[in-house]
Design an enzyme around this catalytic site. Sequence first.
Site, PDB file in Angstrom:
ATOM      1  N   ASP A   1     -69.880  11.686 -39.407  1.00  0.00           N
ATOM      2  CA  ASP A   1     -69.986  12.806 -38.472  1.00  0.00           C
ATOM      3  C   ASP A   1     -70.822  13.968 -39.018  1.00  0.00           C
ATOM      4  OD1 ASP A   1     -68.672  11.682 -36.321  1.00  0.00           O
ATOM      5  OD2 ASP A   1     -66.699  12.366 -36.963  1.00  0.00           O
TER       6      ASP A   1
ATOM      7  N   GLY B   1     -62.780   9.815 -27.394  1.00  0.00           N
ATOM      8  CA  GLY B   1     -62.633   8.402 -27.747  1.00  0.00           C
ATOM      9  C   GLY B   1     -61.491   8.135 -28.702  1.00  0.00           C
TER      10      GLY B   1
ATOM     11  N   ASN C   1     -73.027   2.503 -36.815  1.00  0.00           N
ATOM     12  CA  ASN C   1     -71.922   2.915 -35.934  1.00  0.00           C
ATOM     13  C   ASN C   1     -72.227   4.206 -35.177  1.00  0.00           C
ATOM     14  OD1 ASN C   1     -71.691   4.279 -38.390  1.00  0.00           O
ATOM     15  ND2 ASN C   1     -69.480   4.438 -38.281  1.00  0.00           N
TER      16      ASN C   1
END
Length: 434
Positions: free
Chosen positions: A309, A91, A332
Site C-alpha cells: 500500500d 474490500g 497484486n
Amino acid sequence: MKAIVKPTQRLEGTINALSSKNYTTRYLLIGALADGTSTVRYPAHSEDSDAMRRCIRDLGAVLEEDEEQMTIRGFGRHPRDVKELDVGNAGAVLRFLMSVASFCPEVTFINRYPDSLGKRPHDDLIDSLRQMGVEVEHRDGKLPITIRGGKPRGGKITVSGNVSSQFLSSLLFVAPLLEEDSEITVLHDLKSKVIVGQTLEVIAQAGITIEASEDLMHYRIPGRQQYKPQNYVVQGDYPGSAAILAAAGVTNSDVRVLRLAEQSRQGERAVVDVLRAMGVDLTHDNDVVHVKGTQSLKAGEFDGDHFTDGVLAMVAAAVFAEGTSRFYNVENLRYKECDRITDFLAELRKAGAEVEERQSEIIVHGRPQGVPGGVEINAHYDHRVIMALTIVGLRSDKGLIINDAHHVAKSYPQYFDHLLSLGAQIELLQEEEH
C-alpha cells in the site's frame, strides 16, 4: 470533487499520522467477536473503518465512541440475523465479514460500487467457505454475494493466497470460534505476508491460540476458543503517511510526521528505508519521521510485496529520481480498487512521466528536471492513486487537476488538509451534483 494541485516549492511543519486503517478494522472485528466489552483507543475514521463500524453494528455489536476511544460490546459467535450488509467500497471489510456471516442463516452483501469493488473477484474465499459447509450464491465470484450459513464446520481447509491475503485473514478470524479444530493450508503463493502477520498479532492480543508455520503457509487452530474483551491502542498508519513522506521527499521540505512506531509490523514501514535508499535526508526516532527534502533523488530497485500500500507513493517519488527505478513483485496491485499498474501508469504518462509496466513490475525512468503536468487526470475512484498523483502534481511545472479526488476519504479523509497545513498549493473544487 476536483483537486487542483499547483507546483509547490516548499513543505514545512508537523502532523500526526492518521491512525492505521488496517489495525482499526481488525480491532473493531475482534471486539465484535468477543463476548464482553472491549475498548479501542485512537480508532481510524475513514470510509473503510466506518464501513466496519456500520456492519458490526448491523450484526449486533453495541458501539459507543468519543473523541479518543470506542467501546464495543461484542456478539461473539452469535451475530444478529440480518438480511443485508453494505460494506460500501471496502474490500477487506467485505472479505472479513463473509466468514463472519457464515454464522448467520442468510445474508446478502449488496453491490453499491459496481465500477470498483463490484469488479473485484472473491472466488478463492467462496471456495474455502464451501469447504466449511457454507452455501454461497454469487455472480462469477463478484457482488452481490449471498451467504447461507448457520453452522460452519472446521476441519481441513485450503485457501489460495495468489490474489489477496485477505481471504486467509478472514478464515483465521473465524476458525477459532468453530466447534471443530481446523487446519488451514495456503495454496500457490501468499501475497502480502506482512499483513497476515498483523492479523495474527491482533488475534493473539485477544487471547486466541493459532499455530502458524514459519512461512505462514500452514495453520493449526484449536476450535471452541473465545475472543477475550481487551483494551487496544491503534498505531499510526504507514500507508497513508507514505504519501506525505514522499511529497516531502520530492520538494524542499522540513516535515515531521508523529506516531509512526519504529517497531511496527506494518509492511509499509519499509517506505522509510525506500526513501532513504533514494537519497532522502530523513531520521526515524521516538516514533517521529523527520524529512528534510532537497528535491534530489536517486533511482533504486525495490521488492514492492513488502509495502504493497506504499508502492504508488514511492513510484511517484521515483518519477523525479536520477536514473531508472524498478518496483517488482507487485502484481497484486492489479486487483485493488482499480488496476493500480495499468490505470495509474496511464495517468502518470498524461502528466509527462516516463513509465513502463510488466505483469508484476513498474519501471520508472526518472526525470529529475520534473514533469510538465498541466493536464486533467482521472483517479479511477482509488484513494492510493489520488494520493500518489498529488505528489506528482506538487513537483510538476504546471500542476495537475485530479478528478474524483473525494475518494481519498476511503483511507485518509484529512489528506488534503494535512498537505495544506504543510504549505501545499492545492485548491479543492466541489462539483455540482447532477
